[in-house]
Design a protein around this motif. Structure first.
Motif, PDB file in Angstrom:
ATOM      1  N   LYS A  30      -9.408  59.213 -40.038  1.00 51.74           N
ATOM      2  CA  LYS A  30      -8.363  58.276 -39.653  1.00 51.74           C
ATOM      3  C   LYS A  30      -7.427  58.899 -38.624  1.00 51.74           C
ATOM      4  CE  LYS A  30      -9.566  54.927 -42.460  1.00 51.74           C
ATOM      5  NZ  LYS A  30     -10.093  53.635 -41.953  1.00 51.74           N
ATOM      6  N   ALA A  31      -7.087  60.181 -38.821  1.00 51.78           N
ATOM      7  CA  ALA A  31      -6.179  60.858 -37.905  1.00 51.78           C
ATOM      8  C   ALA A  31      -6.815  61.038 -36.527  1.00 51.78           C
ATOM      9  CB  ALA A  31      -5.772  62.209 -38.485  1.00 51.78           C
ATOM     10  N   GLU A  69      -9.152  59.129 -35.317  1.00 51.65           N
ATOM     11  CA  GLU A  69      -9.287  57.778 -34.765  1.00 51.65           C
ATOM     12  C   GLU A  69      -7.998  57.308 -34.107  1.00 51.65           C
ATOM     13  OE1 GLU A  69      -9.847  54.461 -37.561  1.00 51.65           O
ATOM     14  OE2 GLU A  69     -11.787  54.137 -36.581  1.00 51.65           O
ATOM     15  N   SER A  70      -6.866  57.670 -34.732  1.00 53.56           N
ATOM     16  CA  SER A  70      -5.563  57.235 -34.215  1.00 53.56           C
ATOM     17  C   SER A  70      -5.013  58.159 -33.136  1.00 53.56           C
ATOM     18  CB  SER A  70      -4.556  57.163 -35.363  1.00 53.56           C
ATOM     19  OG  SER A  70      -4.257  58.471 -35.850  1.00 53.56           O
ATOM     20  N   GLY A  71      -5.633  59.336 -32.969  1.00 54.27           N
ATOM     21  CA  GLY A  71      -5.145  60.292 -31.984  1.00 54.27           C
ATOM     22  C   GLY A  71      -4.121  61.262 -32.537  1.00 54.27           C
ATOM     23  N   ALA A  72      -3.795  61.136 -33.820  1.00 58.38           N
ATOM     24  CA  ALA A  72      -2.821  62.047 -34.430  1.00 58.38           C
ATOM     25  C   ALA A  72      -3.394  63.442 -34.606  1.00 58.38           C
ATOM     26  CB  ALA A  72      -2.364  61.500 -35.778  1.00 58.38           C
ATOM     27  N   ASN A  98       0.654  59.505 -48.214  1.00 58.84           N
ATOM     28  CA  ASN A  98      -0.326  58.866 -47.348  1.00 58.84           C
ATOM     29  C   ASN A  98      -1.108  57.817 -48.132  1.00 58.84           C
ATOM     30  OD1 ASN A  98      -2.497  58.219 -45.650  1.00 58.84           O
ATOM     31  ND2 ASN A  98      -2.536  60.270 -44.769  1.00 58.84           N
TER      32      ASN A  98
END
Length: 358
Positions: free
Chosen positions: A28-29, A31-34, A162
């Motif tokens: 998820k991170a 994917e989001s760029g985080a 989270n």
């Protein structure tokens, strides 16, 4: 007489523990760029969540850095190191302290990101002028960091807050329980650390059938039992300053907490039960002897809760709990005869008489 069974069909153990929300965090991170490939995922953990993270992070091209309290079972750190994670053991303190293991993990993610920023700046300026960055030497900045210079940033998994944690249990564990029982269950009970399991499963089951009862089992030192049953986190005596200096003065690890997490807030509970260290120890030995299950302290406490619910509801009901940790992660404390003897926890029961059953 009440008869209690712990069938393998409902003993999902590490198959479910490996599906904790944290295992989805790197994806998820990214994917989001985080989080970037080559970055580091940090987490503070006294339970099994960090092991899930350390297992999956390399598959996403990332490192894992875990901050763990130094009173946690040594073998957990050994497992993490074997998985390639870096370990930072720290003394246990209150969550309000800046050096609580969760707060340190949060800072480590910031440090990793700062290192990446510093390295970029170093590469952008002339080598003759690179001795100073923001008033500090480049070498000094690197020495203060716990990550290699090629690190591509940091991301704090934040297992307690989270909501990927909650979602994985709502979308995975809950449906698996529903399928395995064919929807024919009367109650679910589990302890809470982050709260993701009990929240995700309870909300899913309630959405499927509002008549299913969902409960919390809480270990010594935790305030969640009071929150569920009384609406307040602490008893009157505790509020007056007589709480234990270490609220987690219990042999169980990874469960029990004295604050409300974002995950736990989503739980739909009908009540709560207290469990004791002695009951958890006795239950683990009972299950090993009678069912061939070698479980850890969290799983044992969950089974204590399952029996409590069975007694409350009476015969003819199907009650589900989670076996979330193996005894292999608790050899130095929970399954160590000398350690138990030192703390007055040597098991002696022949059956379930420690829970009032013959």
């Amino acid at each position: 007489m009440l008869r209690v069974f712990f069938p393998f069909a409902l003993a999902l153990e590490d198959r479910i523990s490996s599906r904790l929300g944290e295992s989805e965090v790197p994806f998820k991170a990214l994917e989001s760029g985080a989080l970037a490939e080559g970055g580091v995922v940090t987490e503070g953990s006294a339970g099994s969540s960090a092991i899930s993270l350390a297992t999956v992070a390399p598959a996403y091209g990332c490192r894992c850095h875990v901050v763990i309290p130094d009173d946690a079972a040594l073998e957990k750190a050994q497992i993490l190191e074997a998985l390639g994670a870096t370990i930072e053991r720290v003394r246990p303190v209150s969550i309000t302290h800046r050096d609580h293991f969760v707060n340190i993990a949060r800072r480590r993610a910031l440090e990793a990101s700062e290192l990446t920023s510093t390295t970029r700046k170093e590469n952008q300026i002339d080598a003759n002028d690179s001795s100073q960055i923001n008033g500090h030497s480049v070498n000094e900045e690197k020495q203060n960091m716990k990550f290699p210079s090629e690190c591509k940033g940091g991301f704090f998994a934040d297992q307690f807050e989270n909501l990927a944690n909650f979602r994985s249990h709502y979308e995975g564990t809950g449906p698996e329980i529903w399928e395995q029982t064919s929807g024919k269950l009367d109650a679910f009970i589990a302890a809470a650390g982050t709260g993701g399991t009990v929240a995700g499963v309870s909300q899913f089951l309630k959405d499927k059938n509002s008549n299913i009862k969902c409960f919390l089992i809480d270990p010594p030192g935790s305030g969640l039992y009071n929150k569920v049953t009384r609406g307040v986190m602490y008893t009157r005596e505790e509020a007056e300053g007589r709480r234990l200096k270490n609220p987690f003065d219990t042999i169980t690890e990874g469960i029990g907490i004295n604050r409300l997490t974002e995950n736990f807030k989503l739980a739909k509970l009908d009540g709560a039960f207290r469990g004791t260290d002695m009951e958890a120890v006795e239950m683990s030995r009972y299950l090993l002897k009678n069912d061939g299950l070698f479980i850890g302290s969290s799983s044992a406490m969950n089974c204590v809760g399952a029996v409590r619910v069975a007694k409350a509801l009476g015969p003819g009901h199907t009650i589900v709990t989670i076996l979330c940790d193996s005894g292999m992660r608790h050899l130095s404390k929970f399954h160590n005869a000398d350690y138990l003897s030192e703390h007055g926890l040597t098991p002696s029961a022949n059956g379930l008489e420690f829970l009032g059953l013959s």
